[in-house]
Design an enzyme around this catalytic site. Structure first.
Site, mmCIF file in Angstrom:
data_model
loop_
_atom_site.group_PDB
_atom_site.id
_atom_site.type_symbol
_atom_site.label_atom_id
_atom_site.label_comp_id
_atom_site.label_asym_id
_atom_site.label_seq_id
_atom_site.Cartn_x
_atom_site.Cartn_y
_atom_site.Cartn_z
ATOM 1 N N HIS B 82 0.841 -1.191 0.000
ATOM 2 C CA HIS B 82 0.000 0.000 0.000
ATOM 3 C C HIS B 82 0.875 1.239 0.000
ATOM 4 O O HIS B 82 1.841 1.319 0.758
ATOM 5 C CB HIS B 82 -0.920 0.032 1.221
ATOM 6 C CG HIS B 82 -1.772 1.264 1.255
ATOM 7 N ND1 HIS B 82 -2.969 1.357 0.579
ATOM 8 C CD2 HIS B 82 -1.575 2.467 1.835
ATOM 9 C CE1 HIS B 82 -3.462 2.564 0.749
ATOM 10 N NE2 HIS B 82 -2.646 3.262 1.511
ATOM 11 N N ASP B 161 -14.921 2.474 7.261
ATOM 12 C CA ASP B 161 -13.871 3.265 6.607
ATOM 13 C C ASP B 161 -14.407 3.937 5.359
ATOM 14 O O ASP B 161 -14.115 5.103 5.097
ATOM 15 C CB ASP B 161 -12.684 2.382 6.245
ATOM 16 C CG ASP B 161 -11.686 3.161 5.402
ATOM 17 O OD1 ASP B 161 -11.099 4.110 5.937
ATOM 18 O OD2 ASP B 161 -11.530 2.855 4.210
ATOM 19 N N ARG B 168 -14.262 12.503 5.346
ATOM 20 C CA ARG B 168 -12.999 13.212 5.589
ATOM 21 C C ARG B 168 -12.599 14.059 4.392
ATOM 22 O O ARG B 168 -12.112 15.178 4.540
ATOM 23 C CB ARG B 168 -11.879 12.217 5.907
ATOM 24 C CG ARG B 168 -11.938 11.672 7.315
ATOM 25 C CD ARG B 168 -11.013 10.485 7.481
ATOM 26 N NE ARG B 168 -9.619 10.839 7.245
ATOM 27 C CZ ARG B 168 -8.700 9.995 6.774
ATOM 28 N NH1 ARG B 168 -9.032 8.751 6.474
ATOM 29 N NH2 ARG B 168 -7.464 10.390 6.602
ATOM 30 N N SER B 183 -7.570 4.052 8.562
ATOM 31 C CA SER B 183 -8.189 3.848 7.253
ATOM 32 C C SER B 183 -7.419 2.808 6.441
ATOM 33 O O SER B 183 -7.989 1.854 5.921
ATOM 34 C CB SER B 183 -8.239 5.184 6.502
ATOM 35 O OG SER B 183 -8.702 4.990 5.191
ATOM 36 N N LYS B 187 -8.666 -1.462 6.038
ATOM 37 C CA LYS B 187 -8.907 -2.049 4.709
ATOM 38 C C LYS B 187 -7.949 -3.193 4.431
ATOM 39 O O LYS B 187 -8.341 -4.243 3.941
ATOM 40 C CB LYS B 187 -8.697 -0.977 3.623
ATOM 41 C CG LYS B 187 -9.924 -0.179 3.266
ATOM 42 C CD LYS B 187 -9.681 0.674 2.025
ATOM 43 C CE LYS B 187 -8.571 1.677 2.226
ATOM 44 N NZ LYS B 187 -9.020 3.052 2.344
#
Lengths: 436, 436
Positions: B82, B161, B168, B183, B187
């Site tokens: 990520h 989320d 947000r 967040s 995930k």
């Protein structure tokens, strides 16, 4: 203008221009900006603050979001009082009739309970039939007839404030001097008044916990009001313990009727006389504060103030029988007495906790939509400095729903600090006057 | 639990318990807490921060708001990567096929462009027919068939989320390490992976502008992942200039196909090999990082990684012809070349500005509802430290709508700082590795 940019700027301690604030408020009032963006912006304001020019711009944007009343066609001065709120703070119901009975006009637009603090409208609505939602025409008529009318914010008056106030209450964004100032002054300046007396509360049951914060807010309010051409003074008064002996809508109405009848708790009576005196002074009805106090006391002693209250109640559709027999007010089914776990003296009181206990019992709102139970509330038996025996009552919770008692009881039980020695000082009723 | 109390506590820098956070997230996900309360709480979190236990509780509450996938029935380790996002940051499209070709499973749930940064899903969708919205069953099938599937967040995965992320973005509450951590990790931990490699970007084109903030976020992410029993490392990598030579969805896909074909820009290739190597190492496919790099390079050289990419594209409904002929991708009608106003060296680049220029051209979203133009984007000709002649191209803007050029051009033209002297240092590709 993108709302998210203004939120980010304030979050990062930046300053907004007058035009940006005007656009933000206009768009929010018109529904062009959703609640979730406004609440994020409000939280950023609470934590980052606003500059004086920002506060002035916000106040004026909110003021001009609706109608600004004009009562110049009525003889005599138009005066009002506003309190920043606390627990058991019920002076409006006493002062408004005193000052109207004394010949000034009191066009009072009040608020509802906010957070742990009570609201004048909620108290008035505990009088069966009392209508706080008069249209402006009717407000003008009652004011012209009896010299005073007490209503809620109509759709015409500072609609931006109305929307923002409701949002602040449920989003933890009440405690900001900038937002408090803009909210108070936008409403009050829309009332068409000549003078305003501010009661800025400080202490454990006030939004401003310490006296310096309260003084800063008071200066902000006075400055903003004077800039708009009004006579304004602010009294910094104590809220380290409840005012009077009750907190709860119907119970507070009954207590006010006692004061108007010449009795009632000393602290409540004293503060009412002081505030009314300042209104008489700023309204040029008297030449000195002492003269104002004497006039106020006379208006109580003569029964004229009480009579004026009855007149107001009647003109606004309320049950005037309540004035003679407060027993007609709603009364809670059950009571629980909180007693002292030890002997000693009341050293301090977590006054906000007592206010929250009242909300938990149903006397205030946890969510905007919540319905208030007028009957419930707290009755206070001890004040700071009082001696207390083990097992002696500190306060009583009057409630209707058993489910609400546990939490309220725990709040009330932990609100009193008892020490073996008598405290050297007790909080005064009034700390100082700003703007005089 | 009263939401307003939790908002107030966080506003006042207090700590919430695990149970309070669980209740808050569960109630918000179920619609029991309105957006306006959540956004006020989020702003308080941005400005007051969260403790490590609070962040852990928030991550787990968001993770368990939906399904947690379990791929233990599949042989070989499940790994993912990520990135915190940047400009031209396209490594997922290269790495996922390399690692799947190397025998590990890559169940990759990705995001869309956020602010100035691009998103894997938007890039993939520039391949005609490519479906990123596979239902979970289909996701499982593609993963089992070819070892990798790339999809967007489904309704089942961390719905809390999904809801909070959208809020947000429009309430100025993106920039919080605590919220970013919760967040990302909620995930990623829902993907059923054994190991995760994090690419935490820092620099003028990253959300974390300075390396210390990036390192703090990286430590937070690593700690949170390890606490949940995953193998996690974080690479702090440079985003003071775009990664590779393009930023724009179709252009980036073409660039990734180049890298998979053994060519492409050096920085992009190097970072992909490094990240893939870490995935192989954490996935226990190799014993050392060097072995992982060699394996990655071999999978490119042999054409197996490119073949795997073709397989993924085909299984997710995309036009596999694109892999052999990137000319089939959408292409912008017009180009504008930004040239250097003077001779010298590229001293620094305002990389976020280049990202915003790409959004302005239509390659990203200004509002959630905006449609993306896959063809548009920027092509970069100079990197930090490069010599440049007066009039030589710095970058090119590829666009379709003339109306969008003016602002994008001005952003690109002011993004490069040119100095007479060659800079003493240029940013490294990788600053440090955390958690190894």
């Amino acid at each position: 203008m993108r709302a998210v940019d203004l939120i980010r700027r304030k979050r990062d301690s930046g300053e907004l221009t007058r035009e940006e604030i005007e656009q933000l408020i206009a768009a929010y009032t018109a529904g062009g900006i959703p609640d979730y963006q406004m609440s994020a912006w409000l939280m950023a304001v609470v934590l980052r603050g606003m500059t004086r020019p920002e506060i002035a711009a916000l106040t004026e944007a909110m003021l001009h979001s609706g109608s600004v009343l004009d009562f110049s066609y009525l003889p005599s001065r138009k005066v009002d009082k506003h309190s920043t709120g606390g627990v058991g703070d019920k002076t409006s119901l006493v002062i408004a009739p005193i000052v109207a009975a004394g010949g000034l006009k009191v066009p009072m637009i009040s608020g509802r309970g906010l957070g742990h603090s009570g609201g004048t409208l909620d108290k008035l609505e505990s009088i069966p039939g009392f209508n706080v939602n008069l249209p402006l025409d009717e407000f003008r008529r009652v004011l012209a007839t009896c010299g005073c009318s007490l209503i809620g914010q109509t759709a015409e008056i500072a609609p931006a404030d109305k929307k923002i106030y409701a949002l602040r209450d449920v989003t933890g964004t009440v405690e900001s001097p900038a937002l408090i100032c803009a909210s108070i002054m936008s409403k009050k300046l829309a009332e068409g008044i000549d003078a305003l007396v501010l009661d800025v509360k400080t202490g454990s049951g006030a939004f401003m916990k310490n006296i310096e914060d309260a003084a800063n807010l008071a200066e902000l309010l006075v400055e903003t009001g004077k800039r708009m051409g009004k006579k304004v003074v602010a009294l910094i008064t104590d809220m380290n313990q409840p005012l009077g002996c009750t907190a709860g809508n119907a119970m507070e109405v009954a207590e006010c009727i006692e004061v108007l009848g010449g009795a009632g708790p000393t602290d409540l009576r004293e503060l009412c006389l002081e505030l009314a005196a300042w209104m008489f002074l700023l309204g040029e009805r008297v030449k000195t504060l002492d003269e104002g106090k004497k006039l106020s006391a006379d208006l109580i002693a003569s029964g004229l103030a009480r009579e004026k209250f009855r007149e107001i109640v009647g003109l606004q559709g309320g049950d005037v029988g309540v004035v003679d027999d407060p027993g007609r007010l709603a009364r809670a089914k059950h009571s629980f007495v909180v007693t002292s776990p030890l002997a000693g003296y009341i050293a301090s009181i977590q006054c906000e906790q007592l206010g929250v206990a009242g909300v938990v019992l149903g006397g205030g709102r946890e969510k905007k939509e919540d319905k208030i139970d007028p009957a419930v509330g707290l009755e206070f038996h001890k004040r700071i400095g009082d001696a207390v025996e083990r097992g002696e009552p500190l306060c009583a919770l009057h409630y209707n729903a058993d489910t609400r008692l546990v939490e309220a009881r725990s709040l009330a039980e932990t609100a009193y600090r008892i020490e073996p020695e008598k405290p050297k000082t007790v909080p005064p009723l009034i700390y100082r006057v700003i703007g005089a």
